[in-house]
Design a protein around this motif. Structure first.
Motif, PDB file in Angstrom:
ATOM      1  N   THR C 229      -7.819   6.747   3.046  1.00  0.00           N
ATOM      2  CA  THR C 229      -8.564   6.489   1.813  1.00  0.00           C
ATOM      3  C   THR C 229      -7.752   6.972   0.624  1.00  0.00           C
ATOM      4  OG1 THR C 229      -9.635   8.635   1.755  1.00  0.00           O
ATOM      5  CG2 THR C 229     -10.756   6.922   3.013  1.00  0.00           C
ATOM      6  N   LYS C 230      -8.185   6.530  -0.544  1.00  0.00           N
ATOM      7  CA  LYS C 230      -7.544   6.914  -1.781  1.00  0.00           C
ATOM      8  C   LYS C 230      -7.589   8.426  -1.940  1.00  0.00           C
ATOM      9  CE  LYS C 230      -7.658   5.033  -6.434  1.00  0.00           C
ATOM     10  NZ  LYS C 230      -8.257   3.914  -7.190  1.00  0.00           N
ATOM     11  N   PHE C 231      -8.761   9.010  -1.566  1.00  0.00           N
ATOM     12  CA  PHE C 231      -8.895  10.455  -1.709  1.00  0.00           C
ATOM     13  C   PHE C 231      -7.836  11.188  -0.886  1.00  0.00           C
ATOM     14  CE2 PHE C 231     -10.238  14.519  -0.123  1.00  0.00           C
ATOM     15  CZ  PHE C 231     -10.383  15.201  -1.316  1.00  0.00           C
ATOM     16  N   VAL C 232      -7.699  10.761   0.376  1.00  0.00           N
ATOM     17  CA  VAL C 232      -6.738  11.444   1.250  1.00  0.00           C
ATOM     18  C   VAL C 232      -5.325  11.286   0.692  1.00  0.00           C
ATOM     19  CG1 VAL C 232      -5.754  11.536   3.566  1.00  0.00           C
ATOM     20  CG2 VAL C 232      -8.203  11.139   3.275  1.00  0.00           C
ATOM     21  N   ALA C 233      -5.014  10.075   0.268  1.00  0.00           N
ATOM     22  CA  ALA C 233      -3.675   9.828  -0.259  1.00  0.00           C
ATOM     23  C   ALA C 233      -3.378  10.724  -1.452  1.00  0.00           C
ATOM     24  CB  ALA C 233      -3.550   8.362  -0.660  1.00  0.00           C
ATOM     25  N   PHE C 235      -4.990  13.565  -2.255  1.00  0.00           N
ATOM     26  CA  PHE C 235      -5.156  14.992  -2.017  1.00  0.00           C
ATOM     27  C   PHE C 235      -3.974  15.568  -1.265  1.00  0.00           C
ATOM     28  CE2 PHE C 235      -6.964  18.738   0.071  1.00  0.00           C
ATOM     29  CZ  PHE C 235      -7.430  19.396  -1.049  1.00  0.00           C
ATOM     30  N   VAL C 236      -3.421  14.758  -0.350  1.00  0.00           N
ATOM     31  CA  VAL C 236      -2.345  15.278   0.495  1.00  0.00           C
ATOM     32  C   VAL C 236      -0.996  14.778  -0.026  1.00  0.00           C
ATOM     33  CG1 VAL C 236      -1.456  15.411   2.835  1.00  0.00           C
ATOM     34  CG2 VAL C 236      -3.914  15.243   2.457  1.00  0.00           C
ATOM     35  N   GLY C 237      -0.167  15.689  -0.421  1.00  0.00           N
ATOM     36  CA  GLY C 237       1.173  15.317  -0.854  1.00  0.00           C
ATOM     37  C   GLY C 237       1.201  14.799  -2.286  1.00  0.00           C
ATOM     38  N   THR C 238       2.425  14.520  -2.773  1.00  0.00           N
ATOM     39  CA  THR C 238       2.601  13.982  -4.114  1.00  0.00           C
ATOM     40  C   THR C 238       2.690  12.465  -4.009  1.00  0.00           C
ATOM     41  OG1 THR C 238       4.037  15.866  -4.417  1.00  0.00           O
ATOM     42  CG2 THR C 238       3.971  14.262  -6.201  1.00  0.00           C
ATOM     43  N   LEU C 239       2.087  11.771  -4.926  1.00  0.00           N
ATOM     44  CA  LEU C 239       2.100  10.315  -4.883  1.00  0.00           C
ATOM     45  C   LEU C 239       2.552   9.746  -6.214  1.00  0.00           C
ATOM     46  CD1 LEU C 239      -1.075   8.847  -3.191  1.00  0.00           C
ATOM     47  CD2 LEU C 239       1.281   8.819  -2.390  1.00  0.00           C
ATOM     48  N   ASN C 240       3.310   8.667  -6.139  1.00  0.00           N
ATOM     49  CA  ASN C 240       3.589   7.884  -7.336  1.00  0.00           C
ATOM     50  C   ASN C 240       2.674   6.683  -7.294  1.00  0.00           C
ATOM     51  OD1 ASN C 240       5.950   9.360  -8.354  1.00  0.00           O
ATOM     52  ND2 ASN C 240       6.801   8.758  -6.370  1.00  0.00           N
ATOM     53  N   VAL C 241       1.862   6.554  -8.308  1.00  0.00           N
ATOM     54  CA  VAL C 241       0.921   5.434  -8.293  1.00  0.00           C
ATOM     55  C   VAL C 241       1.346   4.395  -9.323  1.00  0.00           C
ATOM     56  CG1 VAL C 241      -1.496   4.764  -8.574  1.00  0.00           C
ATOM     57  CG2 VAL C 241      -0.930   6.978  -7.561  1.00  0.00           C
ATOM     58  N   GLY C 273      -5.082 -12.283  -8.284  1.00  0.00           N
ATOM     59  CA  GLY C 273      -5.644 -11.864  -9.564  1.00  0.00           C
ATOM     60  C   GLY C 273      -6.235 -10.474  -9.528  1.00  0.00           C
ATOM     61  N   ASP C 274      -6.496  -9.892  -8.314  1.00  0.00           N
ATOM     62  CA  ASP C 274      -7.016  -8.530  -8.215  1.00  0.00           C
ATOM     63  C   ASP C 274      -5.968  -7.527  -8.697  1.00  0.00           C
ATOM     64  OD1 ASP C 274      -9.270  -9.536  -7.169  1.00  0.00           O
ATOM     65  OD2 ASP C 274      -9.039  -8.662  -5.159  1.00  0.00           O
ATOM     66  N   THR C 275      -6.462  -6.438  -9.274  1.00  0.00           N
ATOM     67  CA  THR C 275      -5.556  -5.356  -9.631  1.00  0.00           C
ATOM     68  C   THR C 275      -5.617  -4.298  -8.536  1.00  0.00           C
ATOM     69  OG1 THR C 275      -6.298  -5.754 -11.864  1.00  0.00           O
ATOM     70  CG2 THR C 275      -4.867  -3.861 -11.523  1.00  0.00           C
ATOM     71  N   LEU C 276      -4.457  -3.791  -8.156  1.00  0.00           N
ATOM     72  CA  LEU C 276      -4.378  -2.833  -7.056  1.00  0.00           C
ATOM     73  C   LEU C 276      -3.673  -1.568  -7.521  1.00  0.00           C
ATOM     74  CD1 LEU C 276      -3.081  -5.039  -4.125  1.00  0.00           C
ATOM     75  CD2 LEU C 276      -5.423  -4.242  -4.472  1.00  0.00           C
ATOM     76  N   SER C 277      -4.053  -0.421  -6.843  1.00  0.00           N
ATOM     77  CA  SER C 277      -3.258   0.782  -7.025  1.00  0.00           C
ATOM     78  C   SER C 277      -2.305   0.874  -5.854  1.00  0.00           C
ATOM     79  CB  SER C 277      -4.157   2.015  -7.056  1.00  0.00           C
ATOM     80  OG  SER C 277      -4.919   2.022  -8.214  1.00  0.00           O
ATOM     81  N   LEU C 278      -1.026   0.930  -6.165  1.00  0.00           N
ATOM     82  CA  LEU C 278      -0.006   1.020  -5.128  1.00  0.00           C
ATOM     83  C   LEU C 278       0.621   2.396  -5.201  1.00  0.00           C
ATOM     84  CD1 LEU C 278       1.651  -2.380  -5.954  1.00  0.00           C
ATOM     85  CD2 LEU C 278      -0.073  -1.918  -4.189  1.00  0.00           C
ATOM     86  N   ALA C 279       0.861   2.989  -4.037  1.00  0.00           N
ATOM     87  CA  ALA C 279       1.367   4.352  -4.060  1.00  0.00           C
ATOM     88  C   ALA C 279       2.587   4.496  -3.187  1.00  0.00           C
ATOM     89  CB  ALA C 279       0.274   5.303  -3.593  1.00  0.00           C
TER      90      ALA C 279
END
Ligand code: ATP
Ligand code: MG
Lengths: 302, 264, 354
Positions: C229-233, C235-241, C273-279
């Motif tokens: 899930t987004k939360f886990v991503a 919360f754990v580690g550093t992410l570039n979104v 056309g959807d917008t997504l968060s990519l990490a």
């Protein structure tokens, strides 16, 4: 305490160094009034009494007065005083502790806790003549509780041997300031009992009683003992409550001393000083033990 | 298990509360019974109309005020000085301030009577005014442990040293420092000590009686020996005074500066 | 597969009207080391306390070794527990503290003494038996607390943030010690923490909790690399979104800052056309083209931090910034701010956050 760990900041005043030599006596001037006052009105009067206890009428040093304290009437006074103080201290300490535990750890609503502490602050200072009046109005021969017990429950406490002017009457009255004093002093110690200790004990398989026997009682024991001796000293020096309750008739040390100061009923002023010395020794020892026990308790409850 | 312990807690609390409330209720009820057959405040009226009540109570209030003034003058500079300059002396001063708890009041006053008699070097007892002064002094001694502790706790929370140095840098003299900086900051602590002193002193019996002063405590004792309902009224009044003093202390403590610069 | 040793089944806990733990389920294998990881207030302690028996679940049950213990009293559960604040008995010596559980179980004194000595050896404090807790440092106290908890050979060991009160160095060495003792004794363990590094480094599996629920349960590798899930991503580690727009859902094409990236098979359910968060994890990105990294994006270097063996580089791509680490190599000069740069990554490493 914090001060000792504080860095000794250099004095801010940019004055010449020779002035700082004059500082030392000036330092002391700041506390001189206090020490003069304490010497004149606390230490010298007491030391004078103590010295007087070791002199005879002619001013020679002697142990006569100390030995004379063993005459039956005075020995009995000490005995009764100690008995009343011990009983009221032990009962006050036990009941006070039970109430402190109930309020702090018993799961009672938290406002009860602050209400109890506030009331205890008041009641522990509500000693003396008015307290005696209250207990006479309550449990005297015509007291409200006495009449209620007689008329409603058919119990005539006075025909059962109770009297508010007796030993137990005095104890019951003293408890009115002893229990609150215990609550005020012991509550921080009870607060110091951590909830996790009980939980750790439970996970290790201990029953509630084992936990109390092996941890709670030993941990509270020094505070409990210390406060008990403090209550003892508190009762031992109490004059007004006893005097207002029973008048000059009760043979306890403070009342004997009171009568002696009023009218030299012992016909020997120096014996009076010895009587006072006995009081100082007993309350002094009690306070010494209080400090020792308290120190031990603090070590653990840090 | 939890249920059980809560039961015990309530039981202990209930029994204790009964013991503490009952005498107050009984005394109050008793104090209302002066008029036959109905409740009235007659006992209170007769107390308040008694000229002896008025004079002794006034006397004790005045003595209490002087006691507080003496206590403040004695304790505040000392506690301040000990914190600032002579921390090594602290144990000695603390020990002395605790002595009045060790030496019973009756012994202290006995010592006064012996030491300050009419033909001594300090003949306080030679005149009535001198005896009044001695009573004030004795009360200040009795209140010393409470006063000192209150003030010292107050000083601890405000970091005396930093405040003082700040004031010195700004060029303030000692009197200014104490009057303008330290006192306002420990005012709450001082007031707490003052109310506690008041509660202790107002009905004090032993010293006043042995020094033969016309104070409230001996008056109370005298009334107890001679009338039926007035003592109860007086007990209630005394309790109310003690309660008032303690409540004021509680209220004050809410205004006390909580944050210390350092924990401790 | 063997039956789970500890089975927490659909447990719920409410305090009055607020539900603190909701439908929490977890199976723990014998000898397994499971961490509960989550932000403050997410219910980790509450679940642990239900396992220990200090709180009664509002619903659900807890089974240990096939036996339902949901209604058992704490002192009959035979679990060991270590608290954040050590909770050593202040009136007992170290040896007496460790012997406490043995004593209440009625073990003969000689046996208990032997066991205590054994425990002191295990925690490497053999000389400390006669000291009192107030004479020990925090790290030592916590090791004693651990020894006390495991001395009676509990079936389960519960640790509630046992390292939070300690300083960073001690924290690292003690966590490794805890793990090695746990492995040696083979004791099934639940370890509560809000420190992800701690959880990642010593756990067999991690349950990431949020709002009273288990968001994901998995090995540290799975949790870190494949957050469910987004939360886990986050919360754990550093992410570039990075924000992206789906241009062609069927072939998995996404546009990021007017550059196309192919994310085959990752867009499950998204429409064009959807917008997504990519990490992307920093370590999944390299500067310049690298073998095995099939996608790339162009940008400009905005910051360079020289950290010694590693150089942290931040690259601006459109409105977003991406952090990545490159190893320092004495032969090549570090990149300079303002240079044009290309970052590359494997499209399979790209996480799509739902
Ligand atoms: N006895 C209680 N009564 C009411 N609410 C409680 C009680 N115990 C816990 N809570 C609430 O339950 C929620 C979860 O608490 P819990 O202690 O399980 O959190 P946690 O994940 O351990 O957090 P932390 O990392 O801060 O220890 C919190 O919001 C807390 O306020
Ligand atoms: Mg927690």
């Amino acid at each position: 305490m914090a001060d000792s760990t504080m860095p000794q900041t250099a004095s801010v005043s940019p004055r010449a160094p020779e002035i700082s030599r004059l500082r030392l006596p000036l330092h002391w001037l700041g506390v001189a009034p206090f020490f003069v006052f304490a010497l004149l009105f606390l230490i010298l009067p007491t030391v004078g009494l103590i010295a007087g206890a070791f002199k005879n009428a002619a001013g020679d040093y002697t142990f006569e007065n100390i030995i004379a304290l063993s005459q039956p009437k005075l020995a009995a006074a000490y005995l009764v005083s100690i008995q009343i103080s011990v009983v009221s201290a032990v009962l006050g300490a036990l009941i006070g502790l039970a109430m402190a535990v109930a309020v702090v750890r018993g799961g009672l609503p938290s406002w009860l806790r602050s209400a109890t502490l506030t009331f205890s602050g008041v009641a522990s200072n509500f000693a003396g003549v008015p307290l005696a009046f209250s207990f006479i109005a309550t449990l005297g021969r015509l007291g409200v509780a006495t009449i209620l017990l007689r008329d409603i429950f058919g119990i005539n406490i006075y025909s059962l041997g109770f009297s508010i002017f007796s030993f137990w009457g005095l104890v019951l009255t003293y408890l009115y300031f002893q229990i609150p004093l215990m609550i005020v002093i012991i509550t921080p110690a009870v607060d110091g009992l951590k909830k996790e200790w009980g939980e750790a004990a439970a996970t290790l398989g201990a029953t509630n009683w084992q936990y109390w026997r092996m941890v709670v009682i030993p941990v509270l024991w020094p505070s409990f003992l210390g406060t008990t001796v403090l209550l003892f000293a508190n009762a031992f020096g109490a004059v007004a409550t006893a005097y207002a309750l029973t008048g000059p008739s009760l043979n306890i040390v403070p009342i004997q001393l009171f009568a002696q100061i009023r009218g030299d009923v012992l016909y020997n002023p120096n014996l009076g000083y010895a009587l006072a010395l006995g009081m100082i020794v007993i309350t002094g020892l009690a306070n010494l033990f209080y400090i020792l026990f308290q120190r031990r308790a603090e070590r653990w409850l840090k | 298990m939890k249920q059980g312990s809560r039961f015990w807690a309530w039981l202990v609390f209930g029994v204790g509360t009964t013991y503490f409330i009952l005498p107050l209720l009984a005394t109050f009820e008793f104090s209302l019974r002066k008029r036959r057959g109905e409740y009235s405040f007659d006992a209170y009226r007769s107390v308040f109309e008694d000229p002896n009540f008025q004079t002794t109570f006034t006397y004790s209030v005045v003595v209490a005020i002087f006691t507080i003034l003496l206590g403040v003058l004695l304790v505040v500079p000392t506690a301040y000085w000990i914190r600032l300059r002579l921390p090594n002396l602290r144990p000695v001063v603390e020990f002395i301030t605790l002595l009045p708890l060790v030496i019973p009041a009756i012994v202290i006053v006995f010592g006064y009577i012996r030491m300050f008699g009419s033909n001594s070097t300090l003949p306080f007892l030679a005149t009535a005014r001198g005896t009044d002064v001695l009573l004030v002094i004795g009360y200040a001694v009795l209140a010393l442990p409470y006063m000192y502790r209150a003030v010292d706790t107050g000083l601890r929370t405000i970091d005396v040293r930093t405040l003082t140095e700040a004031a010195q840098i700004l060029g303030a003299g000692w009197t200014t420092i104490i009057a303008r900086i330290i006192l306002p900051n420990v005012l709450i602590a001082v007031l707490s000590g003052a109310f506690l002193s008041f509660a202790i002193v107002i009905g004090e019996f032993t010293m006043a009686s042995l020094l033969n002063r016309p104070a409230f405590g001996p008056y109370l004792q005298n009334i107890g020996a001679n009338s039926a309902y007035e003592p109860s009224a007086l007990a209630i009044i005394s309790f109310a005074i003690t309660w008032g003093c303690m409540s004021l202390i509680q209220i004050l403590s809410r205004f006390a500066p909580k944050s210390a610069n350092r924990p401790n | 597969m063997a039956d789970p040793f500890l089975s927490i089944q659909h447990v719920r806990k409410s305090f009055g009207a607020t539900t603190v733990v909701e439908d929490f389920s977890l199976d723990v294998e014998p000898g397994e080391f499971v961490s509960f990881l989550g932000p403050s207030g997410c219910g980790k302690t509450t679940v642990l306390r239900m396992v220990a028996g200090f709180e009664e679940p509002s619903a659900g049950k807890i089974v240990v070794a096939g036996k339902d213990i949901t209604r058992l009293k704490p002192n009959q559960r035979n679990v060991g527990m270590v608290f954040q604040a050590y909770a050593l008995f202040p009136n007992l010596t170290v040896a007496q503290n460790i012997a406490f559980g043995l004593k209440v179980a009625g073990m003969p004194k000689a046996d208990a003494d032997r066991r205590v000595a054994e425990m002191l050896d295990i925690i490497k404090l053999p000389q400390m038996g006669d000291r009192y807790p107030y004479q020990l440092s925090g790290g030592q106290q916590q090791r004693i607390a651990l020894a006390r908890a495991i001395a009676p050979k509990p079936k389960l060991l519960l640790l509630d943030e046992p390292l939070s009160a300690l300083d960073a160095k001690v924290r690292v060495s003690l966590r490794e010690e805890i793990r090695s003792i746990q492995k040696k004794l083979g004791i099934t363990t639940i370890f509560v923490t809000h420190d992800q590094e701690e959880a990642l480094s010593i756990s067999d599996r991690i349950a990431v909790m949020y709002g009273g629920k288990a968001e994901q349960v998995g090995t540290p590798f799975e949790i870190y690399n494949r957050p469910a899930t987004k939360f886990v991503a986050n919360f754990v580690g550093t992410l570039n979104v990075l924000e992206g727009t789906v241009t062609d859902a069927a072939s998995g094409m996404v546009r990021v800052n007017s550059q196309e990236v192919a994310l085959k098979g990752k867009l499950n359910g998204s429409k064009s056309g959807d917008t997504l968060s990519l990490a992307l994890r920093p370590e999944a990105i390299s500067l310049g083209r690298q073998p095995g990294r099939d996608s790339s994006l162009a940008g400009e270097i905005s910051e360079v931090h020289f950290l010694g063996s590693v150089i942290r580089v931040r690259v601006g791509i459109g409105g977003s910034t991406v952090s990545l680490d490159t190893f320092n190599s004495p032969a090549t000069p570090p990149p300079a701010v303002g240079e044009k740069a290309e970052i590359s990554f494997a499209s399979s490493d790209m996480l799509v956050l739902h």
